[in-house]
Design an enzyme around this catalytic site. Sequence first.
Site, PDB file in Angstrom:
ATOM      1  N   LYS A   1      13.013 -10.004 -18.928  1.00  0.00           N
ATOM      2  CA  LYS A   1      13.590 -11.052 -18.074  1.00  0.00           C
ATOM      3  C   LYS A   1      15.091 -11.052 -18.259  1.00  0.00           C
ATOM      4  O   LYS A   1      15.587 -10.756 -19.350  1.00  0.00           O
ATOM      5  CB  LYS A   1      13.040 -12.427 -18.463  1.00  0.00           C
TER       6      LYS A   1
HETATM    7  P1  NAD Z   1      14.073 -20.495  -5.984  1.00  0.00           P
HETATM    8  O1  NAD Z   1      15.452 -20.356  -6.462  1.00  0.00           O
HETATM    9  O2  NAD Z   1      13.682 -19.818  -4.718  1.00  0.00           O
HETATM   10  O3  NAD Z   1      13.697 -22.049  -5.848  1.00  0.00           O
HETATM   11  C1  NAD Z   1      13.862 -22.935  -6.926  1.00  0.00           C
HETATM   12  C2  NAD Z   1      13.608 -24.349  -6.445  1.00  0.00           C
HETATM   13  O4  NAD Z   1      13.693 -25.255  -7.558  1.00  0.00           O
HETATM   14  C3  NAD Z   1      14.643 -24.843  -5.421  1.00  0.00           C
HETATM   15  O5  NAD Z   1      13.991 -25.581  -4.412  1.00  0.00           O
HETATM   16  C4  NAD Z   1      15.557 -25.729  -6.258  1.00  0.00           C
HETATM   17  O6  NAD Z   1      16.229 -26.703  -5.504  1.00  0.00           O
HETATM   18  C5  NAD Z   1      14.541 -26.352  -7.193  1.00  0.00           C
HETATM   19  N1  NAD Z   1      15.167 -26.963  -8.379  1.00  0.00           N
HETATM   20  C6  NAD Z   1      16.159 -26.441  -9.143  1.00  0.00           C
HETATM   21  N2  NAD Z   1      16.523 -27.341 -10.088  1.00  0.00           N
HETATM   22  C7  NAD Z   1      15.738 -28.417  -9.920  1.00  0.00           C
HETATM   23  C8  NAD Z   1      15.650 -29.669 -10.570  1.00  0.00           C
HETATM   24  N3  NAD Z   1      16.446 -29.983 -11.583  1.00  0.00           N
HETATM   25  N4  NAD Z   1      14.732 -30.573 -10.138  1.00  0.00           N
HETATM   26  C9  NAD Z   1      13.922 -30.283  -9.077  1.00  0.00           C
HETATM   27  N5  NAD Z   1      13.971 -29.098  -8.422  1.00  0.00           N
HETATM   28  C10 NAD Z   1      14.877 -28.186  -8.836  1.00  0.00           C
HETATM   29  O7  NAD Z   1      13.147 -20.009  -7.202  1.00  0.00           O
HETATM   30  P2  NAD Z   1      11.655 -19.450  -7.162  1.00  0.00           P
HETATM   31  O8  NAD Z   1      11.729 -17.979  -7.112  1.00  0.00           O
HETATM   32  O9  NAD Z   1      10.845 -20.181  -6.177  1.00  0.00           O
HETATM   33  O10 NAD Z   1      11.184 -19.815  -8.657  1.00  0.00           O
HETATM   34  C11 NAD Z   1      10.701 -21.099  -8.999  1.00  0.00           C
HETATM   35  C12 NAD Z   1       9.895 -20.997 -10.283  1.00  0.00           C
HETATM   36  O11 NAD Z   1       8.824 -20.062 -10.097  1.00  0.00           O
HETATM   37  C13 NAD Z   1      10.667 -20.515 -11.512  1.00  0.00           C
HETATM   38  O12 NAD Z   1      10.122 -21.114 -12.665  1.00  0.00           O
HETATM   39  C14 NAD Z   1      10.338 -19.028 -11.536  1.00  0.00           C
HETATM   40  O13 NAD Z   1      10.486 -18.453 -12.817  1.00  0.00           O
HETATM   41  C15 NAD Z   1       8.892 -19.070 -11.105  1.00  0.00           C
HETATM   42  N6  NAD Z   1       8.382 -17.789 -10.581  1.00  0.00           N
HETATM   43  C16 NAD Z   1       8.970 -17.195  -9.497  1.00  0.00           C
HETATM   44  C17 NAD Z   1       8.447 -15.995  -9.014  1.00  0.00           C
HETATM   45  C18 NAD Z   1       8.988 -15.319  -7.785  1.00  0.00           C
HETATM   46  O14 NAD Z   1       8.379 -14.347  -7.342  1.00  0.00           O
HETATM   47  N7  NAD Z   1      10.075 -15.775  -7.198  1.00  0.00           N
HETATM   48  C19 NAD Z   1       7.338 -15.416  -9.657  1.00  0.00           C
HETATM   49  C20 NAD Z   1       6.760 -16.074 -10.740  1.00  0.00           C
HETATM   50  C21 NAD Z   1       7.282 -17.255 -11.181  1.00  0.00           C
END
Ligand code: NAD
Length: 431
Positions: free
Chosen positions: A117
């Site tokens: 990561k």
């Molecule tokens: P992203 O950047 O597309 O979206 C993140 C979201 O979280 C946004 O809507 C943002 O406004 C919100 N956010 C940020 N800070 C916040 C807060 N303090 N309170 C409330 N909301 C808040 O990210 P993503 O890719 O959707 O990832 C989200 C989660 O999913 C992370 O934990 C990431 O590690 C996990 N994840 C993502 C993937 C992927 O394929 N993108 C895969 C597995 C896990």
Amino acid sequence: MNEPTPSQSIDSTDKYDFFGTIQGYLDAASKAIDLEPYIRTILSQPKNEIMVHFPVKMDDGTVRLFKGYRVQHSNIIGPFKGGVRYHQDVTLDDCKALAAMMTWKCALMRLPYGGGKGGVKFDPRGVSRAELQRITRRFFFSLGSNIGPDFDIPAPDMGTNAQCMAWAMDTYANTVGHFNKQAVKGVVTGKPIASGGTLGREKATGQGVVHCITEWARESAFDLEGATMIVQGFGNVGSNTALLLSKLGVSTIAVGDHSGYLANPEGFNAHKLADWVAEHRSIAGYPGGKTISRDEFFSMKADLFVPAALENQIGEHEARLLNVKLIAEGANGPTSPAGERVIEERGIALLPDVLANSGGVTVSYYEWVQNKRSESWTIEEVDEKLEIAMKRAYAEVTAMARARKLPLRIAAYAVALNRIQSVYRERDLFP
Ligand code: NAD
């Protein structure tokens, strides 16, 4: 751009040691399956921790120094694999925790990968597109040959997207390069389709969450048609989960992001909200909802809760507020151990991150295989393979939980660790 309202966007009040928490789960699962102590010792720390500082010229002519990380946890099963996060709070310890989770996720999903990561410590919402490109290129230039299509393969995570991956691949191709030009594409996954991405990657994590929810609903004889959901985070994972669940008749009645929280008892139109977020970069100002507080969000009566933002969002306080039947962890580490104890006491079901959000890395693997073979699969092929993989993992985790009387989270770790242990036993230690 809408700035967050501080009173609405504060996080869980629990103190959180993310890496320590993951170590605790590793301990519990190691005990449950009598993992050989030397394997527990090896897995307790990442293999490599890379920290870089790099300068970037900003649009106004000033130079800003950025701090970036790449943590490579394990490659006993295959190349390091895991996302790159852009966030102002990212730390080395977060990357260590997230890299270790990637090791368990890949092992659980039977992917030929280990875990890694990375992250860069800055707020991606506070920079222009041109600055974002320069930051991405300088970060991947700094990593140089510490990544590679057969060594360590980054992907998108919070704050990064397919566009960032296209810049990352192009930087790698133009600096480190590769004799096999097609192979260079496999240095990152989650790319745009024309640059070597796969159909189905954009929605893959949300799709995997939905497969887990449908399996849970089937086992619990729960009808998803007409059910309600609240979702925290409306980025890649949150929005795709809401869109896909809406096709199954689930309505999203409350949503939150870094800017605050909104409710709509009639249900949000997930497509329109996703379009709004794509244009305005947050849910703030969306006309179809009423502003609510963070506590009101967590107290909403609904059937499902999908946390899809940050870690440590469901502490003891939030766990007591929740009024749902199931939590499906789209985010990594959204539930603190104290929060989880309350959730268990209250009989709320929980599908853990290592299982629930593993659809993203699974389709990343399909992308990498297509790059290696110079193939492009249809969306039907990708969807079908993902569905089989998610359902198999769900069945293995629930079977382990039943057989050893474990919570699903520890059961998911146990299935993954069994697989890793087999490899160590067969290969033994070098020299
Ligand atoms: P992203 O950047 O597309 O979206 C993140 C979201 O979280 C946004 O809507 C943002 O406004 C919100 N956010 C940020 N800070 C916040 C807060 N303090 N309170 C409330 N909301 C808040 O990210 P993503 O890719 O959707 O990832 C989200 C989660 O999913 C992370 O934990 C990431 O590690 C996990 N994840 C993502 C993937 C992927 O394929 N993108 C895969 C597995 C896990």
